[in-house]
Motif scaffolding. Structure first.
Motif, short mmCIF file in Angstrom:
data_model
loop_
_atom_site.label_atom_id
_atom_site.label_comp_id
_atom_site.label_asym_id
_atom_site.label_seq_id
_atom_site.Cartn_x
_atom_site.Cartn_y
_atom_site.Cartn_z
N PHE A 1 0.81 -1.22 0.00
CA PHE A 1 0.00 0.00 0.00
C PHE A 1 0.84 1.27 0.00
CE2 PHE A 1 -2.55 -3.37 1.86
CZ PHE A 1 -3.74 -3.24 1.16
N GLY A 2 2.15 1.14 -0.01
CA GLY A 2 3.00 2.32 0.04
C GLY A 2 2.82 3.09 1.33
N PHE A 3 2.46 2.40 2.41
CA PHE A 3 2.10 3.04 3.67
C PHE A 3 3.17 2.73 4.72
CE2 PHE A 3 -0.55 2.96 7.69
CZ PHE A 3 -0.71 4.33 7.76
N HIS A 4 3.95 3.74 5.07
CA HIS A 4 4.98 3.58 6.09
C HIS A 4 4.37 3.90 7.44
CE1 HIS A 4 8.97 3.53 7.90
NE2 HIS A 4 8.63 4.64 8.53
N TYR A 5 4.32 2.89 8.31
CA TYR A 5 3.58 3.06 9.56
C TYR A 5 4.32 2.42 10.72
CZ TYR A 5 -0.37 3.06 12.82
OH TYR A 5 -1.18 3.27 13.90
N ARG A 6 4.53 3.20 11.76
CA ARG A 6 5.09 2.70 13.00
C ARG A 6 4.34 3.38 14.14
NH1 ARG A 6 6.93 0.15 9.50
NH2 ARG A 6 9.06 -0.58 9.15
N ILE A 7 4.12 2.63 15.23
CA ILE A 7 3.55 3.23 16.44
C ILE A 7 4.70 3.87 17.21
CG2 ILE A 7 2.31 2.80 18.59
CD1 ILE A 7 0.93 0.48 17.22
N GLU A 8 4.61 5.17 17.44
CA GLU A 8 5.76 5.92 17.98
C GLU A 8 5.72 6.02 19.51
OE1 GLU A 8 5.29 9.45 15.43
OE2 GLU A 8 7.07 8.75 14.38
N ILE A 9 5.46 4.86 20.16
CA ILE A 9 5.33 4.85 21.62
C ILE A 9 6.63 5.27 22.29
CG2 ILE A 9 4.99 3.33 23.61
CD1 ILE A 9 2.96 1.78 21.97
N PHE A 10 7.75 4.81 21.77
CA PHE A 10 9.02 5.04 22.43
C PHE A 10 9.81 6.21 21.84
CE2 PHE A 10 8.09 0.45 22.92
CZ PHE A 10 7.90 0.45 24.30
N GLN B 1 6.80 12.51 14.46
CA GLN B 1 6.17 13.13 13.31
C GLN B 1 4.66 13.15 13.49
OE1 GLN B 1 7.13 11.27 9.59
NE2 GLN B 1 5.99 12.75 8.37
N TYR B 2 4.15 12.10 14.15
CA TYR B 2 2.71 11.97 14.39
C TYR B 2 2.51 11.72 15.88
CZ TYR B 2 3.17 10.88 9.41
OH TYR B 2 3.49 10.91 8.08
N GLY B 3 1.25 11.59 16.31
CA GLY B 3 0.98 11.14 17.66
C GLY B 3 1.48 9.72 17.84
N TYR B 4 1.64 9.28 19.09
CA TYR B 4 2.27 7.97 19.32
C TYR B 4 1.37 6.83 18.87
CZ TYR B 4 -0.47 6.24 23.31
OH TYR B 4 -1.47 5.73 24.10
N TYR B 5 0.03 7.05 18.77
CA TYR B 5 -0.90 5.97 18.46
C TYR B 5 -1.97 6.54 17.55
CZ TYR B 5 -3.84 1.84 19.55
OH TYR B 5 -4.59 0.69 19.50
N VAL B 6 -1.66 6.65 16.27
CA VAL B 6 -2.61 7.24 15.32
C VAL B 6 -3.26 6.14 14.49
CG1 VAL B 6 -1.36 9.42 15.23
CG2 VAL B 6 -0.84 7.64 13.56
N ASP C 1 -8.92 1.23 -1.89
CA ASP C 1 -7.78 0.34 -1.62
C ASP C 1 -6.53 1.14 -1.26
OD1 ASP C 1 -7.02 1.47 -4.03
OD2 ASP C 1 -6.58 -0.44 -5.02
N ARG C 2 -6.75 2.36 -0.73
CA ARG C 2 -5.62 3.22 -0.37
C ARG C 2 -5.71 3.61 1.10
NH1 ARG C 2 -5.54 8.48 -3.87
NH2 ARG C 2 -3.46 8.65 -2.96
N ILE C 3 -4.55 3.74 1.73
CA ILE C 3 -4.48 4.42 3.01
C ILE C 3 -4.29 5.89 2.70
CG2 ILE C 3 -3.32 4.60 5.23
CD1 ILE C 3 -4.60 1.90 4.79
N VAL C 4 -5.29 6.70 3.03
CA VAL C 4 -5.28 8.10 2.59
C VAL C 4 -4.84 9.06 3.68
CG1 VAL C 4 -7.03 7.74 0.81
CG2 VAL C 4 -7.75 8.35 3.14
N GLY C 5 -4.71 8.58 4.90
CA GLY C 5 -4.29 9.47 5.97
C GLY C 5 -4.19 8.73 7.28
N ARG C 6 -3.83 9.49 8.32
CA ARG C 6 -3.80 8.94 9.68
C ARG C 6 -4.34 10.02 10.62
NH1 ARG C 6 2.19 7.03 9.41
NH2 ARG C 6 1.90 7.26 7.18
N ILE C 7 -5.10 9.58 11.60
CA ILE C 7 -5.83 10.51 12.45
C ILE C 7 -5.50 10.25 13.92
CG2 ILE C 7 -7.88 9.02 12.56
CD1 ILE C 7 -9.60 11.58 12.49
N ASP C 8 -5.30 11.33 14.65
CA ASP C 8 -5.03 11.27 16.09
C ASP C 8 -6.30 11.75 16.80
OD1 ASP C 8 -3.92 11.17 18.59
OD2 ASP C 8 -2.14 12.34 18.09
N THR D 1 -7.59 15.54 17.36
CA THR D 1 -6.53 16.53 17.58
C THR D 1 -5.71 16.80 16.33
OG1 THR D 1 -5.09 14.78 18.42
CG2 THR D 1 -6.35 16.03 20.04
N ALA D 2 -5.60 15.81 15.43
CA ALA D 2 -4.78 16.02 14.24
C ALA D 2 -5.14 15.00 13.17
CB ALA D 2 -3.29 15.91 14.57
#
Length: 407
Positions: free
Chosen positions: A316-325, A332-337, A344-351, A364-365
């Motif tokens: 999906f060309g979607f780079h995703y990590r949970i930024e807990i640590f 770059q984003y909230g820790y759990y977005v 069939d696309r990931i179009v965004g991430r929401i906090d 919030t974002a």
């Protein structure tokens, strides 16, 4: 409607086709509908293989969001009924703690044996001393008093900080006996597990003694590939996290030699090519799959479609990590977005977070993915999805922070 060939190019799995096939195997290609309870809900979980459990509850717990994305009528009590009342599910580990269909239980005999071997060795270094001496007392306590949690055993033992690394010895004994099959989790108070003797919970005679290890390896590899659609040997091994990489590689080789699998070339989102296997006929069937629904869906960070972060990026060309640590100043984003799926696309991430005292789901974002324009139509689809989420989150309205839309 997208235009595409009715028959796939021989040996080539194009990226758009791979996305549809992967979404189909993960219950996200069809319009999300159905009662979301009873036999329908059990069918969803069987099709997925399992549903991962997680305690984080910023909007709803991970397992609830996973099921809601496929059945908007789903409510958490339906899963509780399947698990605690109907005993149609059991709780154990795949790559993490999960709810698993009870009819799969015989194939966990191999997992119990492998956990028995490596947990005793690893936990001697990781846990406090003395947990092995608590096996018999813990079993006797449950035999005499019924289901117990960690707070019910280990009287007089020093309690630690509550972190997973600092269990008291009887808590470690409970977990070890559960992981190795002597105990079964029968429910939770809040999110604390309650354990009982397996023979009091599961009709082992009806399920049988369990298949031989080689039968379980064959079953798990087949079941993994069926739920992925296409895979490399490492992905097959990782699906249930019981079969070793060497066992999956040997299985794949034997199946290819027998003509039960074929090798195809997967075109990844970034243009790279990768060899994967699939069952003969899958390529043509995948080319005929319909387009996914255009509605927007909020996905759990632990959704099975995205659980393998490297695969999510390839497909999906979607780079995703949970930024807990990651320190807040460097995130770059909230820790759990939450990823936002549209078509069939990931179009965004929401906090966002459910503020139950204020009776609101507070955004919030929101970060659109690169190349995604966030216009009025897309915003309307997001607001419709958030309105659907309100009942699951236990609140009645959506609010938006100043400056919520980010670059």
């Amino acid at each position: 409607m997208a235009t595409r060939s009715a028959v796939a190019e021989p040996g080539l799995l194009e990226n758009a086709t791979a996305r549809r096939l992967f979404m189909d195997r993960h219950g996200l290609l069809a319009q999300p509908a159905g009662p979301g309870k009873g036999a329908d809900l059990l069918g969803v979980i069987e099709d997925l293989g399992f549903v991962q459990l997680d305690s984080i509850n910023t909007v709803a717990r991970a397992h609830d969001l996973i099921l809601f994305a496929r059945r908007p009528a789903y409510r958490p009590k339906a899963l509780k009924h399947l698990y605690e009342r109907d005993r149609a599910l059991f709780e154990h580990w795949t790559h993490d703690a999960a709810m698993i269909p009870m009819r799969f239980y015989p194939h966990w005999k191999l997992r119990f044996a492998r956990d028995r071997a490596h947990l005793a060795r690893r936990w001697k270094d990781w846990r406090r001393d003395g947990f092995e001496a608590q096996f018999a007392p813990v079993l006797q306590h449950i035999r005499d008093h019924g289901p117990a949690g960690s707070s019910d055993v280990g009287e007089g033992e020093k309690r630690g900080s509550g972190g997973w690394w600092d269990w008291h010895p009887s808590k470690t004994a409970l977990e070890y006996l559960w992981r190795t099959g002597a105990l079964t989790v029968v429910g939770r108070d809040g999110f604390q597990k309650k354990y009982d003797l397996t023979e009091r919970v599961i009709d082992l005679a009806a399920l049988g003694n369990g298949p031989a290890p080689e039968e379980t390896i064959d079953w798990k590899c087949n079941a993994a590939l069926d739920r992925l659609g296409f895979a490399a040997s490492g992905e097959i091994a990782a699906f249930w996290d019981t079969v070793t990489a060497a066992e999956a590689k040997a299985w794949l080789s034997a199946e290819l030699d027998a003509g039960r699998l074929e090798t195809v070339t997967l075109l990844c989102a970034g243009g790279a090519a990768r060899k994967v296997v699939m069952r003969p006929g899958t390529l043509d069937a995948a080319a005929a799959l319909p387009d996914p629904p255009g509605r927007m869906r909020v996905l759990s960070p632990f959704d099975p479609m995205l659980r393998d972060r490297n695969r999510a990026q390839r497909l999906f060309g979607f780079h995703y990590r949970i930024e807990i640590f990651v320190p807040e100043a460097k995130r770059q984003y909230g820790y759990y977005v939450f990823p936002l799926l549209e078509g069939d696309r990931i179009v965004g991430r929401i906090d966002m977070k459910a503020d139950r005292q204020a009776d609101r789901l507070h955004v919030t974002a929101l970060w659109p993915e690169p190349g995604v324009k966030w216009g009025a139509g897309r915003q309307a689809r997001l607001e419709a999805e958030l309105d659907r989420l309100l009942r699951l989150a236990g609140v009645s309205r959506v609010t938006w922070a100043d400056g919520w839309q980010r670059a």
